[in-house]
Design a protein around this motif. Sequence first.
Motif, PDB file in Angstrom:
ATOM      1  N   LEU A  83      65.715   5.880  56.186  1.00  0.00           N
ATOM      2  CA  LEU A  83      65.649   7.340  56.344  1.00  0.00           C
ATOM      3  C   LEU A  83      65.847   8.373  54.952  1.00  0.00           C
ATOM      4  O   LEU A  83      66.536   8.099  54.179  1.00  0.00           O
ATOM      5  CB  LEU A  83      66.885   7.844  57.109  1.00  0.00           C
ATOM      6  CG  LEU A  83      66.927   9.054  57.706  1.00  0.00           C
ATOM      7  CD1 LEU A  83      67.690   9.188  58.986  1.00  0.00           C
ATOM      8  CD2 LEU A  83      67.512  10.230  56.720  1.00  0.00           C
ATOM      9  N   ASN A  84      64.570   9.031  54.772  1.00  0.00           N
ATOM     10  CA  ASN A  84      64.611   9.760  53.678  1.00  0.00           C
ATOM     11  C   ASN A  84      64.853  11.367  53.748  1.00  0.00           C
ATOM     12  O   ASN A  84      64.179  11.828  54.810  1.00  0.00           O
ATOM     13  CB  ASN A  84      63.357   9.376  52.576  1.00  0.00           C
ATOM     14  CG  ASN A  84      63.127   7.911  52.272  1.00  0.00           C
ATOM     15  OD1 ASN A  84      64.123   7.572  51.812  1.00  0.00           O
ATOM     16  ND2 ASN A  84      61.972   7.445  52.450  1.00  0.00           N
ATOM     17  N   VAL A  85      65.649  11.852  52.976  1.00  0.00           N
ATOM     18  CA  VAL A  85      65.779  13.234  52.944  1.00  0.00           C
ATOM     19  C   VAL A  85      64.754  13.685  51.810  1.00  0.00           C
ATOM     20  O   VAL A  85      65.211  13.231  50.949  1.00  0.00           O
ATOM     21  CB  VAL A  85      67.185  13.724  52.806  1.00  0.00           C
ATOM     22  CG1 VAL A  85      67.093  15.503  52.602  1.00  0.00           C
ATOM     23  CG2 VAL A  85      68.000  13.254  54.136  1.00  0.00           C
ATOM     24  N   TRP A  86      63.752  14.530  52.172  1.00  0.00           N
ATOM     25  CA  TRP A  86      62.729  14.874  50.992  1.00  0.00           C
ATOM     26  C   TRP A  86      62.554  16.208  50.830  1.00  0.00           C
ATOM     27  O   TRP A  86      62.843  16.887  51.947  1.00  0.00           O
ATOM     28  CB  TRP A  86      61.615  13.933  51.170  1.00  0.00           C
ATOM     29  CG  TRP A  86      60.613  14.163  52.449  1.00  0.00           C
ATOM     30  CD1 TRP A  86      61.031  13.848  53.686  1.00  0.00           C
ATOM     31  CD2 TRP A  86      59.532  14.878  52.518  1.00  0.00           C
ATOM     32  NE1 TRP A  86      60.178  13.919  54.551  1.00  0.00           N
ATOM     33  CE2 TRP A  86      59.278  14.841  53.969  1.00  0.00           C
ATOM     34  CE3 TRP A  86      58.896  15.794  51.791  1.00  0.00           C
ATOM     35  CZ2 TRP A  86      58.188  15.615  54.630  1.00  0.00           C
ATOM     36  CZ3 TRP A  86      57.887  16.348  52.381  1.00  0.00           C
ATOM     37  CH2 TRP A  86      57.532  16.292  53.632  1.00  0.00           C
ATOM     38  N   GLY A  87      61.989  16.709  49.817  1.00  0.00           N
ATOM     39  CA  GLY A  87      61.693  18.284  49.804  1.00  0.00           C
ATOM     40  C   GLY A  87      62.563  19.050  49.734  1.00  0.00           C
ATOM     41  O   GLY A  87      62.480  20.215  50.356  1.00  0.00           O
ATOM     42  N   ILE A  88      63.834  18.646  49.102  1.00  0.00           N
ATOM     43  CA  ILE A  88      65.016  19.494  49.145  1.00  0.00           C
ATOM     44  C   ILE A  88      64.702  20.848  48.212  1.00  0.00           C
ATOM     45  O   ILE A  88      64.109  20.753  47.120  1.00  0.00           O
ATOM     46  CB  ILE A  88      66.093  18.836  48.562  1.00  0.00           C
ATOM     47  CG1 ILE A  88      66.665  17.695  49.398  1.00  0.00           C
ATOM     48  CG2 ILE A  88      67.403  19.628  48.246  1.00  0.00           C
ATOM     49  CD1 ILE A  88      67.696  17.020  48.736  1.00  0.00           C
TER      50      ILE A  88
END
Length: 219
Positions: A83-88
Amino acid sequence: MELHLPRAHGPVSIRLVRSRDSRVLQQELLSNRSWLQPWEATSPDGPVSFDMRLGIRRLLQQYRDGHGVPLVMEYEGEIAGQLNVWGIARGSLASATIGYWVSERFAGRGITPASVAMATDLCFESLHLHRMEICIRPENRASLRVVEKLGFRYEGLRRRYIHIDGDWRDHFAFALTRDDVPEGVLRRWANGAVPRDAAAVPARDRFPSAPSAPGTAST
């Protein structure tokens, strides 16, 4: 970034990816090609190198730079997917996007909704973000069930939004803001307090029926 990890809900947990996870993750991706390939991001410029060790190195650099949070999902201590949290984005936007994949052998065990809920709470509580988004292909029934279960709000159709499986694909966009879930996403879901029909797609945006898809969202 100071994160409170790992996080767990029953047998499901999330933690930061490690360099030594590369072998297991690459093995899972290779053994799940037919399951995942229709939903994986591709490049319009042609094939890219499939090197998990290099990929993890890049993800961890993005984490150090404050642009993302690369996580693994585990079930009873065994890696089940990513699971990637991206574009913060910081400042006046204070938002990010979630993408994920889960191995076929772990499908149907509630891993994805629990992991998405914990990751969203992590971003709201530890990163102090305001808004979290998930974009899903209209054909991906399993991922649509995830946002339905967690009460992500439908926000619209994005035409030819992400390059997936060799072409530009339309996506549905769903989001939550911190104000929507003062009690937390995981707690609201566990307590059965998710509002009905928050993720309902209006008739004007619906696509024809398509075969069921694995528990993935675009990354």
